[in-house]
Structure formats: structure tokens, C-alpha cells
Design a protein around this motif. Structure first.
Motif, PDB file in Angstrom:
ATOM      1  N   PHE A 219       0.826  -1.206   0.000  1.00  0.00           N
ATOM      2  CA  PHE A 219       0.000   0.000   0.000  1.00  0.00           C
ATOM      3  C   PHE A 219       0.864   1.260   0.000  1.00  0.00           C
ATOM      4  O   PHE A 219       0.607   2.215  -0.732  1.00  0.00           O
ATOM      5  N   VAL A 220       1.912   1.265   0.835  1.00  0.00           N
ATOM      6  CA  VAL A 220       2.800   2.421   0.912  1.00  0.00           C
ATOM      7  C   VAL A 220       3.514   2.640  -0.421  1.00  0.00           C
ATOM      8  O   VAL A 220       3.598   3.773  -0.929  1.00  0.00           O
ATOM      9  N   LEU A 221       4.018   1.558  -1.018  1.00  0.00           N
ATOM     10  CA  LEU A 221       4.704   1.679  -2.307  1.00  0.00           C
ATOM     11  C   LEU A 221       3.771   2.198  -3.395  1.00  0.00           C
ATOM     12  O   LEU A 221       4.115   3.103  -4.159  1.00  0.00           O
ATOM     13  N   GLN A 222       2.588   1.614  -3.457  1.00  0.00           N
ATOM     14  CA  GLN A 222       1.656   2.003  -4.512  1.00  0.00           C
ATOM     15  C   GLN A 222       1.175   3.438  -4.341  1.00  0.00           C
ATOM     16  O   GLN A 222       1.025   4.180  -5.315  1.00  0.00           O
ATOM     17  N   THR A 223       0.936   3.848  -3.100  1.00  0.00           N
ATOM     18  CA  THR A 223       0.505   5.220  -2.851  1.00  0.00           C
ATOM     19  C   THR A 223       1.557   6.219  -3.326  1.00  0.00           C
ATOM     20  O   THR A 223       1.243   7.222  -3.972  1.00  0.00           O
ATOM     21  N   GLY A 224       2.834   5.925  -3.011  1.00  0.00           N
ATOM     22  CA  GLY A 224       3.903   6.800  -3.482  1.00  0.00           C
ATOM     23  C   GLY A 224       3.990   6.823  -4.989  1.00  0.00           C
ATOM     24  O   GLY A 224       4.215   7.885  -5.595  1.00  0.00           O
ATOM     25  N   GLY A 225       3.804   5.668  -5.620  1.00  0.00           N
ATOM     26  CA  GLY A 225       3.837   5.615  -7.078  1.00  0.00           C
ATOM     27  C   GLY A 225       2.693   6.381  -7.709  1.00  0.00           C
ATOM     28  O   GLY A 225       2.870   7.062  -8.732  1.00  0.00           O
ATOM     29  N   LEU A 226       1.496   6.299  -7.119  1.00  0.00           N
ATOM     30  CA  LEU A 226       0.338   7.003  -7.660  1.00  0.00           C
ATOM     31  C   LEU A 226       0.472   8.514  -7.499  1.00  0.00           C
ATOM     32  O   LEU A 226      -0.050   9.284  -8.301  1.00  0.00           O
ATOM     33  N   ARG A 227       1.172   8.951  -6.460  1.00  0.00           N
ATOM     34  CA  ARG A 227       1.339  10.385  -6.239  1.00  0.00           C
ATOM     35  C   ARG A 227       2.343  10.996  -7.201  1.00  0.00           C
ATOM     36  O   ARG A 227       2.180  12.122  -7.667  1.00  0.00           O
ATOM     37  N   ARG A 230       2.395   8.029 -13.057  1.00  0.00           N
ATOM     38  CA  ARG A 230       1.101   7.978 -13.725  1.00  0.00           C
ATOM     39  C   ARG A 230       0.285   6.815 -13.188  1.00  0.00           C
ATOM     40  O   ARG A 230       0.742   5.679 -13.130  1.00  0.00           O
ATOM     41  N   ALA A 231      -0.951   7.094 -12.800  1.00  0.00           N
ATOM     42  CA  ALA A 231      -1.807   6.081 -12.188  1.00  0.00           C
ATOM     43  C   ALA A 231      -2.046   4.906 -13.128  1.00  0.00           C
ATOM     44  O   ALA A 231      -2.119   3.760 -12.692  1.00  0.00           O
ATOM     45  N   ILE A 232      -2.145   5.182 -14.429  1.00  0.00           N
ATOM     46  CA  ILE A 232      -2.457   4.128 -15.380  1.00  0.00           C
ATOM     47  C   ILE A 232      -1.353   3.077 -15.428  1.00  0.00           C
ATOM     48  O   ILE A 232      -1.612   1.875 -15.477  1.00  0.00           O
ATOM     49  N   VAL A 233      -0.096   3.520 -15.376  1.00  0.00           N
ATOM     50  CA  VAL A 233       1.028   2.582 -15.440  1.00  0.00           C
ATOM     51  C   VAL A 233       1.165   1.822 -14.134  1.00  0.00           C
ATOM     52  O   VAL A 233       1.269   0.588 -14.109  1.00  0.00           O
ATOM     53  N   VAL A 234       1.146   2.550 -13.009  1.00  0.00           N
ATOM     54  CA  VAL A 234       1.320   1.921 -11.701  1.00  0.00           C
ATOM     55  C   VAL A 234       0.187   0.942 -11.419  1.00  0.00           C
ATOM     56  O   VAL A 234       0.414  -0.189 -10.963  1.00  0.00           O
ATOM     57  N   SER A 235      -1.046   1.354 -11.698  1.00  0.00           N
ATOM     58  CA  SER A 235      -2.209   0.505 -11.401  1.00  0.00           C
ATOM     59  C   SER A 235      -2.216  -0.760 -12.252  1.00  0.00           C
ATOM     60  O   SER A 235      -2.505  -1.849 -11.761  1.00  0.00           O
ATOM     61  N   GLY A 278      -8.649  -8.490 -19.483  1.00  0.00           N
ATOM     62  CA  GLY A 278      -9.783  -7.657 -19.090  1.00  0.00           C
ATOM     63  C   GLY A 278      -9.393  -6.576 -18.107  1.00  0.00           C
ATOM     64  O   GLY A 278      -9.830  -5.422 -18.225  1.00  0.00           O
ATOM     65  N   VAL A 279      -8.549  -6.916 -17.132  1.00  0.00           N
ATOM     66  CA  VAL A 279      -8.099  -5.930 -16.152  1.00  0.00           C
ATOM     67  C   VAL A 279      -7.301  -4.822 -16.833  1.00  0.00           C
ATOM     68  O   VAL A 279      -7.501  -3.629 -16.564  1.00  0.00           O
ATOM     69  N   ILE A 280      -6.402  -5.202 -17.731  1.00  0.00           N
ATOM     70  CA  ILE A 280      -5.594  -4.202 -18.442  1.00  0.00           C
ATOM     71  C   ILE A 280      -6.482  -3.276 -19.263  1.00  0.00           C
ATOM     72  O   ILE A 280      -6.287  -2.051 -19.277  1.00  0.00           O
ATOM     73  N   LEU A 281      -7.474  -3.835 -19.937  1.00  0.00           N
ATOM     74  CA  LEU A 281      -8.376  -3.014 -20.747  1.00  0.00           C
ATOM     75  C   LEU A 281      -9.152  -2.027 -19.885  1.00  0.00           C
ATOM     76  O   LEU A 281      -9.297  -0.850 -20.237  1.00  0.00           O
ATOM     77  N   MET A 282      -9.667  -2.498 -18.744  1.00  0.00           N
ATOM     78  CA  MET A 282     -10.457  -1.609 -17.890  1.00  0.00           C
ATOM     79  C   MET A 282      -9.613  -0.500 -17.283  1.00  0.00           C
ATOM     80  O   MET A 282     -10.075   0.636 -17.151  1.00  0.00           O
ATOM     81  N   VAL A 283      -8.376  -0.821 -16.918  1.00  0.00           N
ATOM     82  CA  VAL A 283      -7.505   0.203 -16.327  1.00  0.00           C
ATOM     83  C   VAL A 283      -7.050   1.217 -17.376  1.00  0.00           C
ATOM     84  O   VAL A 283      -6.983   2.420 -17.113  1.00  0.00           O
ATOM     85  N   GLY A 313      -5.139   9.400 -15.060  1.00  0.00           N
ATOM     86  CA  GLY A 313      -5.439   7.978 -15.099  1.00  0.00           C
ATOM     87  C   GLY A 313      -6.916   7.719 -14.877  1.00  0.00           C
ATOM     88  O   GLY A 313      -7.577   8.385 -14.100  1.00  0.00           O
ATOM     89  N   PRO A 314      -7.471   6.714 -15.565  1.00  0.00           N
ATOM     90  CA  PRO A 314      -8.876   6.392 -15.414  1.00  0.00           C
ATOM     91  C   PRO A 314      -9.160   5.592 -14.167  1.00  0.00           C
ATOM     92  O   PRO A 314     -10.302   5.367 -13.823  1.00  0.00           O
ATOM     93  N   SER A 315      -8.126   5.112 -13.554  1.00  0.00           N
ATOM     94  CA  SER A 315      -8.332   4.255 -12.392  1.00  0.00           C
ATOM     95  C   SER A 315      -7.468   4.714 -11.244  1.00  0.00           C
ATOM     96  O   SER A 315      -6.320   5.023 -11.400  1.00  0.00           O
ATOM     97  N   THR A 316      -8.055   4.807 -10.054  1.00  0.00           N
ATOM     98  CA  THR A 316      -7.304   5.133  -8.850  1.00  0.00           C
ATOM     99  C   THR A 316      -7.561   4.074  -7.821  1.00  0.00           C
ATOM    100  O   THR A 316      -8.531   3.325  -7.898  1.00  0.00           O
TER     101      THR A 316
END
Length: 335
Positions: A219-227, A230-235, A278-283, A313-316
């Protein structure tokens, strides 16, 4: 098997929808703290409380599913939470769902059916307590390698005086967080398997505690990456890495095996591929469609890395106060 798959779908639905309701409830609430007035305001917010209990209920269902079915089946199916969230957002929140989103939802749904047709019960009686240190050692080696590469890219970016993350940095952070989320599910499953193999029942809460630490770190790693990235790549990287880690760790660390029957094996492999696709397409749906909408005259132009603007990014990832993310895979949602 189908019972466990249904439990997983209910669990990931409760987790994702619960987070959406919690987020909507916090619009009129102060930042969460341990002050009595703040806690009372959260407890008195009906929408936030409903989301909170749905999140907890989803966590309990996920533990039940992991105790009864192979993690190589449960982890990919849990990735369908994004599909459930898309449908919920479309009909309840009245958010727009584009054509690629619906294709991703369909792929995730068909992949879940294929996994159900191909998955079968596994015998984990041969598991040993020594498998846990080996799993930790393997994950540690992977992180040493990835962090070494991440340090190289950070130093190069610092030398070139760039502000935004490079693509490689975003990918590495997404992979690291996804690996931790997938490992958390594997360790939880390992606790149940060891208890069934005759080890002390205390091994179950011990493994769940370790999985909490893994998910918290992710969670800590992903939060830093999203901040910063780009949310699309990290997610996307986190979601795919969580699924792949769950499958590979289940096969290698827990002794789970592919079905002997060729038809069932084909269904299982096809289901894994369809869920990941499917996950990649939705993100990435919004980003993909924006590429097709660019004027042809500008399609070949690229911005320099130093001037790249971070995409919303379309997904957070909405993970505040989430017990599910502390014991299983990460859930993504549309912003």
C-alpha cells in the motif's frame, strides 16, 4: 470450487464497492484521526459506515475462499473486482463506461467462468513450514534486483534534473506493490494449508499477520507511485503483478498443479489470460481511446521525458482503512 469462486466475487465486490461508499461518505467528513469528535463523525455517517462494514465483510469472505480453494484460482478471480466496480459505478454512480470497459468486463467475466471450469481442488498436505522462508527469500531477491534498477533510474533522473518519474520507475513500483499484494494472499493461504497439514493452529493468525505486513508495505509503495507517477502505469502493473504472483507462488510454493485433463487445463490457462487482458483493458481504456482520438498529424509527435505531465489515469486505488488490502490483493477503481 464454484462456491469459493462465488465467495471471492462477493468478497471483491464488497471490498471495491465499500471503498467507493467510504470515499463518497468522506466528502463531508474531516480528515480521519484518533480524536473523539472525528471518530464520532465517521461513526455517525451512514454511507461511510455501510462502506466500512462491506469492506470488512469482503475481507472475511476472502479469507474463507482462500481457506477452501487454491490461491492460483482465487487470486485471478479477485482481479474481477474492477469489473464489478465498473458495473456498480455505471448503474449506481451514473458514471460513463466506454466500449473498452465493457469489453474488459466481458473478458473478466468469461475468464472467471473459464477458471471455474478448469480449476480443481488441490492437495496441500505436502506443504512444509520451510516453504515460508523460501518464499520470503525469493521475494527478497526479486526486490533487491528491482530496487537496484529503481535506484539507477532515480540517480539518472536526478543527474538530468528531471521531475517526473520515468516509465521504468513507474513499472518497477507497480510491480513491487503488486508482488506484495499477491504474496499476501499466498501467505494467508499457506497458513490455512499448514494448519490442515497438522501444524499448530496458531500458524493461521501468524501467517495472516505476515500478510498484513506485506499488504501494508504494498500500500505504501503504490501510494507513493500514484502520487508521483502515472496512475495508469502503476495501477496496471500492480494488478497484473498481483495476479501473476498469486498464480506462480501457488504453483511453486504451495505445490498446486495444473489440471491433468487437457480440457480443464486449457480452460484454466485461458481464464487466466482473459482476466489479465480484461483488467488491463479496464484500467487503460481511457488512455487507449485517447490515443485513437488524436489527430493523425500529431500521432507521431512525442513529448520529451522531462516535460511529461502526469496523467490522472482512469483508475485510482481507494485503500484508506481497508482490511481487505491488508490480507489479499489490491483493488482498483475508476476515478
Amino acid at each position: 470450487m464454484w462456491e469459493s469462486i462465488c465467495l471471492t466475487l462477493l468478497a471483491t465486490a464488497g471490498n471495491n464497492i465499500g471503498k467507493v461508499l467510504q470515499k463518497k461518505g468522506t466528502v463531508v467528513l474531516p480528515p480521519l484521526s484518533f480524536k473523539l469528535k472525528v471518530i464520532q463523525s465517521y461513526a455517525g455517517n451512514r454511507l461511510w459506515m455501510i462502506g466500512f462494514f462491506m469492506d470488512i465483510f469482503g475481507a472475511v469472505l476472502m479469507l474463507k475462499a482462500l481457506s477452501d480453494a487454491p490461491v492460483s484460482v482465487i487470486q485471478p478471480v479477485s482481479g474481477c473486482g474492477l469489473a464489478i466496480l465498473c458495473v456498480f459505478s455505471h448503474f449506481y454512480l451514473k458514471e460513463l463506461v466506454n466500449a473498452l470497459d465493457w469489453i474488459g468486463i466481458a473478458l473478466a467475466g468469461l475468464g472467471t467462468i473459464a477458471v471455474g471450469l478448469g480449476g480443481e481442488e488441490q492437495d496441500n498436505s505436502g506443504i512444509s513450514l520451510l516453504d515460508l522462508p523460501w518464499l520470503a527469500f525469493t521475494v527478497s531477491i526479486m526486490f533487491i534486483i528491482m530496487n537496484s534498477g529503481l535506484r539507477v533510474y532515480k540517480n539518472r533522473r536526478r543527474e538530468q534534473e528531471l521531475i517526473q518519474y520515468e516509465v521504468a520507475e513507474e513499472v518497477i513500483i507497480g510491480l513491487e506493490s503488486g508482488i506484495l499484494f499477491g504474496t499476501a494472499s499466498v501467505i494467508s493461504k499457506m497458513g490455512f494449508a499448514l494448519a490442515k497439514a497438522g501444524y499448530s493452529p496458531i500458524i493461521v493468525p501468524a501467517c495472516i499477520s505476515i500478510s498484513i505486513c506485506c499488504s501494508a508495505s504494498g500500500f505504501v509503495l503504490q501510494t507513493g507511485g500514484l502520487r508521483q507517477g502515472r496512475a495508469i502505469v502503476v495501477s496496471t502493473c500492480a494488478a497484473v503483478a498481483a495476479i501473476v504472483t498469486g498464480v506462480l507462488a501457488g504453483l511453486l510454493a504451495l505445490g498446486e498443479r495444473l489440471p491433468v485433463d487437457p480440457a480443464r487445463r486449457l480452460f484454466l490457462l485461458l481464464g487466466w489470460v482473459m482476466i489479465v487482458a480484461g483488467v488491463i483493458l479496464m484500467v487503460a481504456s481511457t488512455r487507449i481511446l485517447s490515443l485513437f482520438r488524436r489527430p493523425l498529424g500529431r500521432a507521431h509527435l512525442k513529448r520529451p521525458t522531462s516535460l511529461r505531465v502526469r496523467e490522472p489515469g482512469p483508475s485510482t486505488v481507494i485503500q484508506a482503512a481497508s482490511l481487505h488490502h491488508l490480507i489479499s490483493s489490491p483493488a482498483k477503481e475508476k476515478a
